[in-house]
Scaffold this active site. Structure first.
Site, PDB file in Angstrom:
ATOM      1  N   CYS A  48      17.882   9.842  47.301  1.00  0.00           N
ATOM      2  CA  CYS A  48      17.061  10.311  46.174  1.00  0.00           C
ATOM      3  C   CYS A  48      17.971  10.884  45.092  1.00  0.00           C
ATOM      4  CB  CYS A  48      16.067  11.365  46.663  1.00  0.00           C
ATOM      5  SG  CYS A  48      15.203  12.205  45.329  1.00  0.00           S
TER       6      CYS A  48
ATOM      7  N   CYS B 166      17.490  14.604  44.481  1.00  0.00           N
ATOM      8  CA  CYS B 166      18.103  15.418  45.541  1.00  0.00           C
ATOM      9  C   CYS B 166      19.620  15.464  45.353  1.00  0.00           C
ATOM     10  CB  CYS B 166      17.740  14.868  46.920  1.00  0.00           C
ATOM     11  SG  CYS B 166      16.071  15.321  47.467  1.00  0.00           S
TER      12      CYS B 166
ATOM     13  N   ASP C 189      16.676  15.618  30.540  1.00  0.00           N
ATOM     14  CA  ASP C 189      16.530  14.211  30.890  1.00  0.00           C
ATOM     15  C   ASP C 189      17.688  13.418  30.269  1.00  0.00           C
ATOM     16  OD1 ASP C 189      13.804  12.354  31.788  1.00  0.00           O
ATOM     17  OD2 ASP C 189      15.486  11.349  30.807  1.00  0.00           O
TER      18      ASP C 189
ATOM     19  N   HIS D 212      12.185  18.124  48.620  1.00  0.00           N
ATOM     20  CA  HIS D 212      11.879  16.723  48.303  1.00  0.00           C
ATOM     21  C   HIS D 212      10.401  16.450  48.589  1.00  0.00           C
ATOM     22  CE1 HIS D 212      12.545  12.426  47.663  1.00  0.00           C
ATOM     23  NE2 HIS D 212      11.628  12.283  48.606  1.00  0.00           N
TER      24      HIS D 212
ATOM     25  N   GLY E 149       3.900   5.006  35.987  1.00  0.00           N
ATOM     26  CA  GLY E 149       5.206   5.048  35.338  1.00  0.00           C
ATOM     27  C   GLY E 149       6.252   5.864  36.062  1.00  0.00           C
TER      28      GLY E 149
ATOM     29  N   HIS F 285       8.348  15.417  39.769  1.00  0.00           N
ATOM     30  CA  HIS F 285       8.970  16.067  38.618  1.00  0.00           C
ATOM     31  C   HIS F 285       7.977  16.206  37.483  1.00  0.00           C
ATOM     32  CE1 HIS F 285       9.759  11.721  38.460  1.00  0.00           C
ATOM     33  NE2 HIS F 285       9.633  11.813  37.149  1.00  0.00           N
TER      34      HIS F 285
ATOM     35  N   HIS G 233       7.830  16.442  33.355  1.00  0.00           N
ATOM     36  CA  HIS G 233       8.507  16.268  32.075  1.00  0.00           C
ATOM     37  C   HIS G 233       7.985  17.349  31.128  1.00  0.00           C
ATOM     38  CE1 HIS G 233       9.814  11.954  32.794  1.00  0.00           C
ATOM     39  NE2 HIS G 233       8.815  12.028  33.652  1.00  0.00           N
TER      40      HIS G 233
HETATM   41  P1  5GP Z   1       9.608   9.067  35.702  1.00  0.00           P
HETATM   42  O1  5GP Z   1       9.710   7.744  34.997  1.00  0.00           O
HETATM   43  O2  5GP Z   1       9.827   8.902  37.195  1.00  0.00           O
HETATM   44  O3  5GP Z   1       8.384   9.839  35.389  1.00  0.00           O
HETATM   45  O4  5GP Z   1      10.778   9.938  35.147  1.00  0.00           O
HETATM   46  C1  5GP Z   1      12.089   9.855  35.615  1.00  0.00           C
HETATM   47  C2  5GP Z   1      12.973  10.443  34.546  1.00  0.00           C
HETATM   48  O5  5GP Z   1      14.236  10.715  35.128  1.00  0.00           O
HETATM   49  C3  5GP Z   1      13.211   9.497  33.369  1.00  0.00           C
HETATM   50  O6  5GP Z   1      12.780  10.143  32.169  1.00  0.00           O
HETATM   51  C4  5GP Z   1      14.716   9.270  33.400  1.00  0.00           C
HETATM   52  O7  5GP Z   1      15.282   9.207  32.107  1.00  0.00           O
HETATM   53  C5  5GP Z   1      15.229  10.460  34.180  1.00  0.00           C
HETATM   54  N1  5GP Z   1      16.443  10.224  34.935  1.00  0.00           N
HETATM   55  C6  5GP Z   1      16.678   9.182  35.770  1.00  0.00           C
HETATM   56  N2  5GP Z   1      17.898   9.306  36.330  1.00  0.00           N
HETATM   57  C7  5GP Z   1      18.433  10.446  35.820  1.00  0.00           C
HETATM   58  C8  5GP Z   1      19.696  11.115  36.020  1.00  0.00           C
HETATM   59  O8  5GP Z   1      20.566  10.677  36.777  1.00  0.00           O
HETATM   60  N3  5GP Z   1      19.895  12.271  35.334  1.00  0.00           N
HETATM   61  C9  5GP Z   1      18.945  12.784  34.489  1.00  0.00           C
HETATM   62  N4  5GP Z   1      19.248  13.931  33.869  1.00  0.00           N
HETATM   63  N5  5GP Z   1      17.754  12.189  34.296  1.00  0.00           N
HETATM   64  C10 5GP Z   1      17.507  11.032  34.947  1.00  0.00           C
HETATM   65 ZN    ZN Z   2      14.489  14.072  46.374  1.00  0.00          ZN
END
Ligand code: 5GP
Ligand code: ZN
Length: 114
Positions: free
Chosen positions: A4, A7, A30, A46, A93, A100, A102
């Site tokens: 993950c 994680c 992000d 997690h 999405g 998490h 946003h």
């Molecule tokens: P989701 O699409 O699952 O709601 O959001 C995942 C978010 O994690 C996305 O906005 C993506 O840009 C962010 N993200 C993915 N990998 C990483 C990473 O390695 N570091 C950071 N800081 N953000 C990440």
């Molecule tokens: Zn995790």
């Protein structure tokens, strides 16, 4: 949960630009910001998605929302307004399988989303 990425961010295997951290919560910028402020707030435990919340792990949500409110204030967003988003599952999405939130702000956010 060694595969993950969040994680891995929590345990330092992947670097992140941290905004806040305590024993239960981590907040970091992000990597692909969708607004001037785009912070991810996550439980250190997690939990795969909103679908995986139950009476055993729900208490962290209260703490996360209090923290989101505080971070929003620190970011100067309290009066301007901001948005908190949790994507769940494929059509929602969600791309990272670690719950998490946003925190988005700093511009006029479109509603409804696409
Ligand atoms: P989701 O699409 O699952 O709601 O959001 C995942 C978010 O994690 C996305 O906005 C993506 O840009 C962010 N993200 C993915 N990998 C990483 C990473 O390695 N570091 C950071 N800081 N953000 C990440
Ligand atoms: Zn995790």
């Amino acid at each position: 949960m060694t595969d993950c990425i969040f994680c891995k961010i929590i345990n330092g295997e992947i670097p992140s630009d941290k905004v806040y951290e305590d024993d239960k919560i981590l907040a970091f910028n992000d990597v692909d910001p969708q607004s001037p402020t785009h912070i991810l707030v996550i439980p250190k435990e997690h939990i795969e998605s909103l679908n995986h919340l139950d009476e055993n792990n729900i208490d962290i949500i209260k703490e996360i929302y209090i923290k989101i409110k505080e971070i929003a204030k620190e970011q100067g967003l309290s009066d301007r307004g901001y948005r908190v988003v949790t994507n769940c599952g494929k059509e929602g999405g969600q791309t990272v399988g670690h719950l998490h939130f946003h925190l988005l702000g700093g511009r006029n956010l479109q509603w409804p989303p696409g």
